[in-house]
Scaffold this active site. Structure first.
Site, PDB file in Angstrom:
ATOM      1  N   ASP A   9      17.551  47.118 -27.961  1.00  0.00           N
ATOM      2  CA  ASP A   9      16.163  47.180 -28.436  1.00  0.00           C
ATOM      3  C   ASP A   9      15.308  46.090 -27.782  1.00  0.00           C
ATOM      4  OD1 ASP A   9      14.035  48.097 -29.922  1.00  0.00           O
ATOM      5  OD2 ASP A   9      15.011  47.864 -31.874  1.00  0.00           O
ATOM      6  N   ASP A  68       9.741  55.649 -32.497  1.00  0.00           N
ATOM      7  CA  ASP A  68      10.096  55.380 -33.894  1.00  0.00           C
ATOM      8  C   ASP A  68       9.485  56.419 -34.821  1.00  0.00           C
ATOM      9  OD1 ASP A  68      11.707  53.240 -33.567  1.00  0.00           O
ATOM     10  OD2 ASP A  68      10.194  51.723 -33.988  1.00  0.00           O
TER      11      ASP A  68
END
Ligand code: DGJ
Length: 704
Positions: free
Chosen positions: A451, A518
């Site tokens: 990430d 997301d």
């Protein structure tokens, strides 16, 4: 393939050709488009100077210091203390392969490479411009290498990767812009005169302005993209003489890169595609990603169906909770369980512990044993890390405040409560490598989610001048990726950047799949996946089923619609499966079994999203294998009675197809490629809950 009949050099791809005339000081582009006979009378294609003395030729590259005042390919402060260069063509070399001592990603399996050599005698600089062709795809790539022979250093202020000069009346430009949770929306701009810029200054390819740029002219579609993950810049210029110029490369923003005597500088590789229509362009991009970007072993390797705990628990989990989720996931048919953020340091929210990559054992019950128990369930184990970051509230920051990227005497900007690590510093790079090694060894992980949740702000390092910083950062990051892959070749690494904020060809070179966004609400997702699909194959996009109402948008949708939309990428589930009702569990089991049966089709067959989504609110995609005469399509609509027709890409106007509902009791023989009875098809949806923001159907397609 490269062919020559001097003074002409032909760069040939399966259907296209690019033709250079090497007579002058700088090669002239005579033609780029569909293949023509090599023995055409090419003299008629040569450019001229017009009556007022304006040079109308299309050159290989441009430099400042003559009568061309447009955006230039290169800007270099040379050893003679000026910024005027005068590179002149010296010759060319046809090469089997090129290898550089650099972690910069370059496309794989090139068919032919040609290097055009230029020299600036007075400033003692050498410029090499490389072009490559590919056997199986209509792409031409280009990059350059600059070598300084002057005793004094030179400073690169701009070195593009590709220039395409072409005449046009206007350019219609398509870019893919957005933000967190709304990545890659397609935007159109019409350029009739002036300069258009598509760029990122965030330190990553970014969600703001994606590097893929498409230009439509009366000749067709041209696209450029960059195999690079840091700041990019594409300028498109059109002047009153209809001289057009597309330039693409790393951004010159803050760039001042020193190249000492006998040192060199490589620009990242750019790719150029020409196609008659959007559909052809998109297919070319997909083939290119799978065959020339991702590791060979991932070209056709089935990607595992995963369950990720993030949206199911966020930071609030225990060992028992994770194991309960993993057991349920296994029963449903899931293959890989991914433990997301929150397992390290004392991380209970996003304000702490980045950099402390040791087990939060009171929460995990022992990371190694948790991973082992998940493995013992017959699942693969995946782990989340955000290796490029540091929290103020961390042991690492206490011990090494100098590891953070910040400017002396200034309070650093925190984004998501965190700072970035100064990766230009070699010691920091070694720290990051060791942290990853430890976690992968400890957990014996099969998968890692990498990430990256914030952009650059306090750009500074004690290790290098600020003008070199962005590029040095990304070079060191690529070298970390390379080392980790060499040491852990079996670990599948999925890229992620607060969703899809670093979704680019550079990342895909090292990580064969990326988390797309997301935002998992299918209403938004279908648009995000459509935008992403312009440049990237479906196997490169992570797509997950999450809970309804969606945790982020609060929109509701059926389990089948969430699944249908997730089939447009690599399927995963991102929720708490223990909360499923018995009936939902049965549905999910059936979904996963169905996906496994058809996984190769969904992940690797030719796939196109419906771009008509932008016009009439209907979206979806088709994935179809021409050889097997078999495929699936998903149609989405915000109403239960969609109006209008849908032209299905990849299907032939001349054939007939049997369409059969996967999740609806419906069958139809379709003549050609237009569906005209959408409302009727949608009337068969069983779960017609009026609160849903999106409805969808999945239809199996067989040639009749
Ligand atoms: C952003 C990612 O995109 C999410 O999937 C999740 O991993 C969070 N970060 C965790 O902090």
């Amino acid at each position: 393939m490269i062919s020559r009949k001097e003074p002409y050099i032909f760069l040939l791809t399966p259907h296209h050709m690019m033709l250079w005339n090497i007579e002058g000081e700088i090669p002239e582009l005579l033609y780029y488009g569909k293949k023509k006979s090599l023995s055409t009378d090419w003299s008629a294609y040569k450019g001229t100077t017009n009556r007022t003395g304006v040079d109308l030729r299309n050159y290989m590259f441009s430099q400042f210091g003559g009568e061309d005042y447009r955006e230039a390919y290169c800007e270099i402060a040379n050893g003679n203390h000026n910024e005027i260069s005068n590179f002149v063509f010296k010759g060319y070399r046809i090469l089997k392969e090129v290898k550089f001592d650099s972690p910069l990603p370059f496309s794989r399996n090139k068919e032919s490479i040609i290097c055009f050599d230029f020299e600036d005698q007075i400033n003692q600089m050498q410029l090499e411009i490389y072009y490559a062709t590919f056997k199986d795809v209509d792409v031409i790539s280009s990059f350059s290498r600059l070598i300084n022979h002057h005793d004094a250093s030179i400073f690169i202020h701009r070195l593009s990767s590709l220039e395409l000069d072409l005449h046009a009346e206007s350019f219609k430009i398509y870019t893919f812009d957005g933000e967190w949770a709304r990545e890659r929306s397609r935007h159109e701009s019409l350029l009739t005169c002036g300069v258009f810029k598509n760029q990122s200054r965030t330190g990553s390819s970014s969600a703001l302005h994606h590097p893929l740029t498409i230009v439509e002219t009366n000749e067709g579609f041209y696209s450029v993209n960059l195999i690079y993950s840091s700041n990019h810049l594409t300028t498109i210029e059109l002047d009153d003489y209809q001289r057009g110029r597309i330039l693409t490369g790393m951004n010159d923003f803050m760039l001042s890169y020193e190249v000492k005597k006998d040192e060199e500088f490589l620009s990242p590789e750019a790719i150029l595609t020409f196609a008659k229509n959007e559909s052809e362009l998109i297919s070319t991009h997909h083939t290119f990603v799978q065959k020339h970007i991702v590791y060979k072993e991932y070209e056709n390797a089935p990607r595992p169906i995963l369950m990720n705990n993030w949206e199911g628990t966020y930071f609030d989990f225990t060992k028992d909770k994770i194991l309960e989720m993993a057991k349920t996931a296994k029963d449903l048919g899931i293959e890989l369980f991914v433990l997301d953020d929150g397992w390290f340091g004392h991380r209970d929210n996003d304000a702490s512990s980045l950099g402390d990559w040791f087990d939060y054992s009171s929460k995990t019950g022992g990371l190694a044993s948790l991973a082992k128990e998940i493995h013992q369930l017959g699942l693969k184990f995946g782990i989340w890390m955000e290796p490029e970051m540091i929290s103020e509230d961390s042991d690492l920051f206490k011990e090494h405040p100098e590891y953070a990227m910040k400017i002396p005497h200034r309070t650093p900007h925190l984004h998501r409560n965190q700072m970035m690590l100064d990766l230009a510093n070699e010691e920091v790079k070694e720290f990051v490598l060791d942290s990853i090694r430890n976690v992968l060894h400890l957990t014996k992980a099969d998968y890692m989610k990498w990430d990256y949740n914030r952009n650059f702000s306090d750009v500074y390092s004690t290790s290098c001048p600020v003008g070199e910083y962005f590029h040095r950062y990304i070079l060191n990051l690529y070298s970390i990726f390379q080392t980790i892959h060499e040491e852990f070749p079996h670990v599948l690494i999925e890229g992620c950047a607060a969703g899809g904020s670093r979704f680019d060809l550079g990342i895909l070179f090292y990580m064969p799949q990326i988390w797309t966004s997301d935002n998992t609400d299918p209403y938004d997702r279908i648009r995000i996946q459509t935008g992403t699909s312009y440049g990237y194959s479906q196997a490169s996009m992570g797509a997950h089923v999450s809970a309804s109402p969606n945790g982020f948008t609060e929109r509701k949708s059926s389990l089948e619609t969430r699944f249908n939309v997730a089939c447009g990428g690599n399927l995963g589930y991102e929720l708490d499966p223990t909360k499923f009702t018995k009936e939902e569990k049965e549905k999910v089991k059936a979904q996963i079994a169905f996906y496994k049966e058809n996984r190769i089709l969904f992940q690797f067959a030719k796939t196109q999203y419906f771009t008509s989504y932008y016009q009439n609110g209907i979206g979806g995609f088709i994935t179809y294998d021409e050889k097997q005469k078999h495929g699936f399509m998903v149609i989405t609509s915000s109403t239960l009675s969609p109006k209008g027709q849908l032209k299905i890409p990849l299907l032939s106007t001349k054939k007939e197809y049997l369409l059969k509902g996967r999740d609806i009791p419906y069958e139809q023989v379709l003549k050609g490629n237009r569906i005209t009875n959408l409302s009727e098809i949608f009337s068969h949806i069983e779960d017609q809950n009026e609160e849903y923001a999106l409805y969808s159907v999945m239809l199996e397609i067989k040639e009749y």
